[in-house]
Write an enzyme that holds these catalytic residues in place. Sequence first.
Site, PDB file in Angstrom:
ATOM      1  N   TYR A  83      -2.488  -0.077  10.145  1.00  0.00           N
ATOM      2  CA  TYR A  83      -2.479  -0.516   8.747  1.00  0.00           C
ATOM      3  C   TYR A  83      -1.136  -0.169   8.102  1.00  0.00           C
ATOM      4  O   TYR A  83      -0.526  -1.001   7.419  1.00  0.00           O
ATOM      5  CB  TYR A  83      -3.640   0.157   8.015  1.00  0.00           C
ATOM      6  CG  TYR A  83      -3.796  -0.249   6.575  1.00  0.00           C
ATOM      7  CD1 TYR A  83      -4.398  -1.459   6.232  1.00  0.00           C
ATOM      8  CD2 TYR A  83      -3.362   0.580   5.541  1.00  0.00           C
ATOM      9  CE1 TYR A  83      -4.555  -1.828   4.895  1.00  0.00           C
ATOM     10  CE2 TYR A  83      -3.514   0.219   4.212  1.00  0.00           C
ATOM     11  CZ  TYR A  83      -4.117  -0.978   3.898  1.00  0.00           C
ATOM     12  OH  TYR A  83      -4.267  -1.345   2.577  1.00  0.00           O
ATOM     13  N   SER A 120       0.860  -1.204   0.000  1.00  0.00           N
ATOM     14  CA  SER A 120       0.000   0.000   0.000  1.00  0.00           C
ATOM     15  C   SER A 120       0.892   1.248   0.000  1.00  0.00           C
ATOM     16  O   SER A 120       2.016   1.204   0.526  1.00  0.00           O
ATOM     17  CB  SER A 120      -0.849   0.001   1.272  1.00  0.00           C
ATOM     18  OG  SER A 120      -1.357   1.292   1.535  1.00  0.00           O
TER      19      SER A 120
HETATM   20  P1  NAD Z   1     -11.761  -6.000   0.004  1.00  0.00           P
HETATM   21  O1  NAD Z   1     -12.251  -5.729   1.369  1.00  0.00           O
HETATM   22  O2  NAD Z   1     -12.621  -5.694  -1.168  1.00  0.00           O
HETATM   23  O3  NAD Z   1     -11.284  -7.525  -0.125  1.00  0.00           O
HETATM   24  C1  NAD Z   1     -10.509  -8.141   0.866  1.00  0.00           C
HETATM   25  C2  NAD Z   1     -10.854  -9.622   0.894  1.00  0.00           C
HETATM   26  O4  NAD Z   1      -9.987 -10.232   1.869  1.00  0.00           O
HETATM   27  C3  NAD Z   1     -12.296  -9.893   1.348  1.00  0.00           C
HETATM   28  O5  NAD Z   1     -12.928 -10.801   0.447  1.00  0.00           O
HETATM   29  C4  NAD Z   1     -12.140 -10.507   2.733  1.00  0.00           C
HETATM   30  O6  NAD Z   1     -13.150 -11.484   3.044  1.00  0.00           O
HETATM   31  C5  NAD Z   1     -10.762 -11.152   2.609  1.00  0.00           C
HETATM   32  N1  NAD Z   1     -10.153 -11.366   3.922  1.00  0.00           N
HETATM   33  C6  NAD Z   1     -10.177 -10.553   5.016  1.00  0.00           C
HETATM   34  N2  NAD Z   1      -9.555 -11.144   6.040  1.00  0.00           N
HETATM   35  C7  NAD Z   1      -9.112 -12.343   5.604  1.00  0.00           C
HETATM   36  C8  NAD Z   1      -8.423 -13.415   6.216  1.00  0.00           C
HETATM   37  N3  NAD Z   1      -8.078 -13.375   7.503  1.00  0.00           N
HETATM   38  N4  NAD Z   1      -8.116 -14.503   5.468  1.00  0.00           N
HETATM   39  C9  NAD Z   1      -8.493 -14.562   4.164  1.00  0.00           C
HETATM   40  N5  NAD Z   1      -9.187 -13.598   3.536  1.00  0.00           N
HETATM   41  C10 NAD Z   1      -9.483 -12.496   4.256  1.00  0.00           C
HETATM   42  O7  NAD Z   1     -10.392  -5.173  -0.083  1.00  0.00           O
HETATM   43  P2  NAD Z   1      -9.422  -4.825  -1.306  1.00  0.00           P
HETATM   44  O8  NAD Z   1      -9.437  -3.350  -1.466  1.00  0.00           O
HETATM   45  O9  NAD Z   1      -9.660  -5.694  -2.477  1.00  0.00           O
HETATM   46  O10 NAD Z   1      -8.027  -5.177  -0.620  1.00  0.00           O
HETATM   47  C11 NAD Z   1      -7.163  -6.191  -1.100  1.00  0.00           C
HETATM   48  C12 NAD Z   1      -5.750  -5.861  -0.675  1.00  0.00           C
HETATM   49  O11 NAD Z   1      -5.379  -4.621  -1.267  1.00  0.00           O
HETATM   50  C13 NAD Z   1      -5.571  -5.679   0.834  1.00  0.00           C
HETATM   51  O12 NAD Z   1      -4.342  -6.248   1.233  1.00  0.00           O
HETATM   52  C14 NAD Z   1      -5.529  -4.167   0.994  1.00  0.00           C
HETATM   53  O13 NAD Z   1      -4.828  -3.790   2.149  1.00  0.00           O
HETATM   54  C15 NAD Z   1      -4.827  -3.771  -0.281  1.00  0.00           C
HETATM   55  N6  NAD Z   1      -5.017  -2.374  -0.690  1.00  0.00           N
HETATM   56  C16 NAD Z   1      -6.248  -1.896  -0.985  1.00  0.00           C
HETATM   57  C17 NAD Z   1      -6.363  -0.556  -1.376  1.00  0.00           C
HETATM   58  C18 NAD Z   1      -7.709   0.046  -1.728  1.00  0.00           C
HETATM   59  O14 NAD Z   1      -7.768   1.285  -1.867  1.00  0.00           O
HETATM   60  N7  NAD Z   1      -8.768  -0.727  -1.910  1.00  0.00           N
HETATM   61  C19 NAD Z   1      -5.224   0.263  -1.486  1.00  0.00           C
HETATM   62  C20 NAD Z   1      -3.971  -0.286  -1.167  1.00  0.00           C
HETATM   63  C21 NAD Z   1      -3.882  -1.606  -0.784  1.00  0.00           C
END
Ligand code: NAD
Length: 267
Positions: free
Chosen positions: A160, A145
């Site tokens: 985070y 991130s």
């Molecule tokens: P999201 O909430 O849409 O999806 C996350 C998924 O992870 C969900 O389906 C959830 O059920 C699953 N999850 C949560 N805890 C878990 C666990 N203990 N074991 C297995 N699965 C688990 O979020 P996203 O935005 O798609 O995020 C995906 C990754 O991208 C994350 O690591 C997040 O930190 C990173 N990220 C997201 C953003 C953003 O702006 N959306 C920006 C930078 C990084």
Amino acid sequence: MSPLMSGSTVLVTGAGSGIGRAVVLACAGRGMSVAALDVDAARAASAADEANAAGSPRAVGIACDVSVEASVREGYDQAVTALGGFDGVCANAGIEINAPLHEFGLDQWRRVLEVNLVGMFLTCREALRRLVEAGSPGSIVCTSSPSAFVGFAGGGNSAYAASKGGVSAFVRSAALDYAPYGIRVNAVVPGATDTPMLVTGRDEAARADQLAHIRSVASSQIPLGRLGRPEEIAAAVVWLLSSDASYVTGSHLVCDGGLLAKSANDF
Ligand code: NAD
């Protein structure tokens, strides 16, 4: 692995939603088999169904909590039994809990670190053990991130940020250790991406308001003028997984619309 990776197999964590789900579908569309792992079994199953419909030779949904050692081991066991092995892993599962640090609970701090950092370690360790034992090359992509590199003021984002800073340091170190095995380890750095993680409001109306606010901030503050789409992050992940990136390891591929390139001060 062919450059387009048709015929290869990828395991994705956090595959039920957002970026992970987009990676599953991008892999499926390129003729790859996919193991879609998520703590939410129904979401994992529906991602796999969608991948099968999108042309994957075989996609399976598997319930797996990345923060639990036995669950990760069993998740890989099920994936290997169903698909015969794997060539790449997208270690993507993550959560975000934001609150002012002086009010942050130890249980909240531990949960963020357990899913985002311990979960990343368990997911990668399981992949490395199996690849090393088989003498196989492979490619691992971890989701980091912008918070790993810069602070976001006022967001209560410290836990985070600490977890993602850990992920980025982990990626550099693991890449060096496993380069002699032909196993590449890289990170993708998504900027603000339009997924359910972005909004935390309790009801539909609060979430819609929050999303509208975030979109308006994005249009003025992100150089490309908008949020990222999950498919745009998935395209970067697929490239890192593929042999098109065969000379790339220990790297961060930033997909953030220019966010990290921009100074907060406009002179
Ligand atoms: P999201 O909430 O849409 O999806 C996350 C998924 O992870 C969900 O389906 C959830 O059920 C699953 N999850 C949560 N805890 C878990 C666990 N203990 N074991 C297995 N699965 C688990 O979020 P996203 O935005 O798609 O995020 C995906 C990754 O991208 C994350 O690591 C997040 O930190 C990173 N990220 C997201 C953003 C953003 O702006 N959306 C920006 C930078 C990084």
